[in-house]
Design an enzyme around this catalytic site. Structure first.
Site, PDB file in Angstrom:
ATOM      1  N   HIS A  26      15.261  26.791  23.461  1.00 25.84           N
ATOM      2  CA  HIS A  26      16.110  25.610  23.562  1.00 25.84           C
ATOM      3  C   HIS A  26      15.298  24.342  23.280  1.00 25.84           C
ATOM      4  O   HIS A  26      15.839  23.336  22.828  1.00 25.84           O
ATOM      5  CB  HIS A  26      16.727  25.495  24.959  1.00 25.84           C
ATOM      6  CG  HIS A  26      17.760  26.542  25.248  1.00 25.84           C
ATOM      7  ND1 HIS A  26      17.448  27.766  25.794  1.00 25.84           N
ATOM      8  CD2 HIS A  26      19.097  26.554  25.058  1.00 25.84           C
ATOM      9  CE1 HIS A  26      18.548  28.479  25.935  1.00 25.84           C
ATOM     10  NE2 HIS A  26      19.562  27.760  25.495  1.00 25.84           N
ATOM     11  N   ASP A  41      21.988  32.579  17.395  1.00 27.29           N
ATOM     12  CA  ASP A  41      21.941  31.824  18.645  1.00 27.29           C
ATOM     13  C   ASP A  41      22.358  30.391  18.315  1.00 27.29           C
ATOM     14  O   ASP A  41      22.547  30.025  17.144  1.00 27.29           O
ATOM     15  CB  ASP A  41      20.525  31.885  19.228  1.00 27.29           C
ATOM     16  CG  ASP A  41      20.514  31.735  20.750  1.00 27.29           C
ATOM     17  OD1 ASP A  41      21.518  31.279  21.318  1.00 27.29           O
ATOM     18  OD2 ASP A  41      19.481  32.071  21.366  1.00 27.29           O
TER      19      ASP A  41
END
Length: 512
Positions: free
Chosen positions: A188, A260
């Site tokens: 992230h 993702d």
């Protein structure tokens, strides 16, 4: 921004079809319904979209009124990562707890019941399970989301989870290919790098994915990780060698490949989401997940137009985009024939049953068998030593045992302490002293999460236990640190049911 097409031609429809965007609100905005009419085939749901099962069912019905074969995806792993129960904590333990029990039939039952609840709300694609082997105990993003550090265990439970979920009519999306476990970096925030050899990767990381493919997983999610042994230049999500050469070619997988979240810094920070999306489709991905942080019509149009422009410029073969869109539609057809709520065959208590079985309870040396110890009869003080939340989990999901202990022992008092409770090296000691002062004469229950990854947390426990050796310690992360405290309870996850199971033990043992 000027758009490139009207939304009606085949190329533009295919570009919309491969997107899996999110949105804000608990009802579908007009722009989303409009894009569904123009070719958008998937929608991603997050905690911000869900208030109750009834509301969620109404939302998915609203989407299907516009497009009856829409794929409605969600990130519902159970355990720490829950969207259905984002405000209360999950009714199901996560993968690490299931791995601790190591009963594949139980894992199948838990996944089936979770899938049944999703199907009843109109959700037909789940971005789960995590098949990552948690081989690096410092891992900040996987941890209890993994079944464990043993490859064989991860493989057999991944397969059981896939079959359990899909037996309820919800497509599984096994993640994060080719394996996100051997890293200490959260994708992230930045691009993780895994320097294992090709031989180690084949034996360790890829084994659970082979098991998932053999079990019939309908989708696989790529990881934003750089694996030089497989491709020294591009992260897996953007790598033709990894997605097409390895996953399609060597492993023989022919289902949907989902990326993702494209807004994650591991890709967006280097390539940008538009260029990243083009490269991902060119590499072999079929669906672009975006919307955890970017959730609006402008983002959808930017990505649609980037894909259309890349085809027209000769950078992305039109047949590759068409193939990707066809795979999305194929999964939608599967979901249309399988996506009917299954009967409740295991009961709604299967999650709590699993959480109870997952507990590891250890008494301090000299105190004997934990089963012989007496229960706490006076309400304790619960000191939660709280780390920064994993982005995949989110700040809004409660964790710990306080609420459950208050229910079992009314009058229980709680407090939360963090590294912010003291400067620098003194953070843990200061947090420990603050907890001691707040507890007063009450018995202390210290709740930690991945003590081994947080030196301040270990220091806070040192301070607590030096002053109060009768402290009960509850570890709700990966139990890597040595057990300590008068009683040590490892829950293998921080789901609500894990807290309930630990609270039952504490309330059932007195006078340590």
């Amino acid at each position: 921004m000027t758009t490139l097409a009207s939304g009606t031609d085949t190329l533009t429809r295919d570009a919309l079809t491969v997107l899996q965007p999110g949105f804000t609100g608990t009802t579908a905005p007009d722009w989303l319904l409009r894009r569904l009419g123009e070719g958008l085939a998937s929608v991603g749901l997050f905690g911000r979209n869900i208030a109750s099962p009834g509301q969620l069912a109404a939302l998915t019905a609203q989407l299907r009124a516009e497009r009856d074969d829409v794929l409605v995806a969600i990130d519902e792993e159970g355990g720490d990562v829950t969207r259905l129960e984002v405000r209360s904590g999950s009714s199901f333990p996560g993968n690490h707890a299931l791995g601790a029990v190591d009963d594949v039939e139980l894992t199948h039952q838990v996944a089936h019941e979770l899938g049944r609840r999703l199907a009843a709300c109109g959700v037909n694609l789940n971005w789960a399970p995590s098949a990552d082997v948690n081989s690096d105990p410092r891992n900040p993003v996987i941890g209890v989301r993994s079944f464990g550090a043993d490859t064989g265990l991860a493989a057999r439970h991944t397969a059981a989870y896939v079959t359990g979920l899909q037996s309820a009519g919800v497509a599984a999306c096994t993640k994060h290919f080719p394996g996100h476990g051997d890293t200490a970096v959260d994708s992230h925030h930045a691009l993780p790098r895994i320097d294992a050899s090709a031989e180690v990767l084949a034996d360790r990381e890829l084994t659970p994915f082979r098991a998932a493919i053999a079990a019939g997983t309908r989708a696989v999610m790529s990881a934003h990780i750089l694996v030089p042994a497989l491709d020294p230049d591009r992260p897996a999500t953007l790598s033709h060698r990894i997605l097409t050469g390895l996953l399609r070619g060597e492993l023989g997988y022919d289902g949907l490949i989902v990326t993702d979240g494209m807004e994650m810094r591991a890709v967006a920070g280097t390539y940008g989401i538009e260029r990243g999306s083009v490269l991902a489709i060119a590499a072999g991905a079929d669906a672009i997940c975006v919307g955890g942080g970017l959730a609006d019509d402008a983002t959808v149009l930017r990505l649609r137009d980037a894909l259309v422009a890349a085809v027209r410029a000769g950078e992305l073969p039109e047949e590759r985009l068409a193939e990707a869109a066809d795979r999305v539609r194929a999964l939608a057809r599967w979901a249309g024939t399988h996506g009917h709520p299954a009967e409740d065959t295991h009961g709604t208590e299967i999650g709590l049953h699993a959480a109870r079985r997952a507990l590891t309870v250890t008494a301090a040396p000299g105190l004997g068998d934990p089963a012989t110890l007496k229960p706490l009869t006076e309400p304790p003080y619960v000191a939660a030593l709280t780390p920064v939340a994993n982005i995949a989990v989110g700040d809004e999901t409660p964790w710990g045992i306080a609420a459950e202990l208050i229910h079992l022992l009314p009058g229980t008092v709680t407090g939360s302490f963090s590294a912010g409770d003291g400067p620098g090296e003194q953070a843990g000691e200061s947090a420990g002293r603050a907890a001691l002062q707040a507890a007063g004469a009450r018995r202390i229950v210290a709740v930690v999460r991945d003590e081994h990854r947080h030196p301040w947390m270990a220091s806070a426990l040192d301070t607590l236990l030096a002053a109060r050796p009768d402290t009960v310690v509850v570890e709700m992360g990966v139990p890597q640190a040595a057990p300590r405290g008068a009683l040590h309870i490892a829950t293998h996850g921080a789901a609500r049911v894990c807290g309930r199971a630990a609270a039952e033990v504490i309330a059932g043992i007195t006078g340590l």
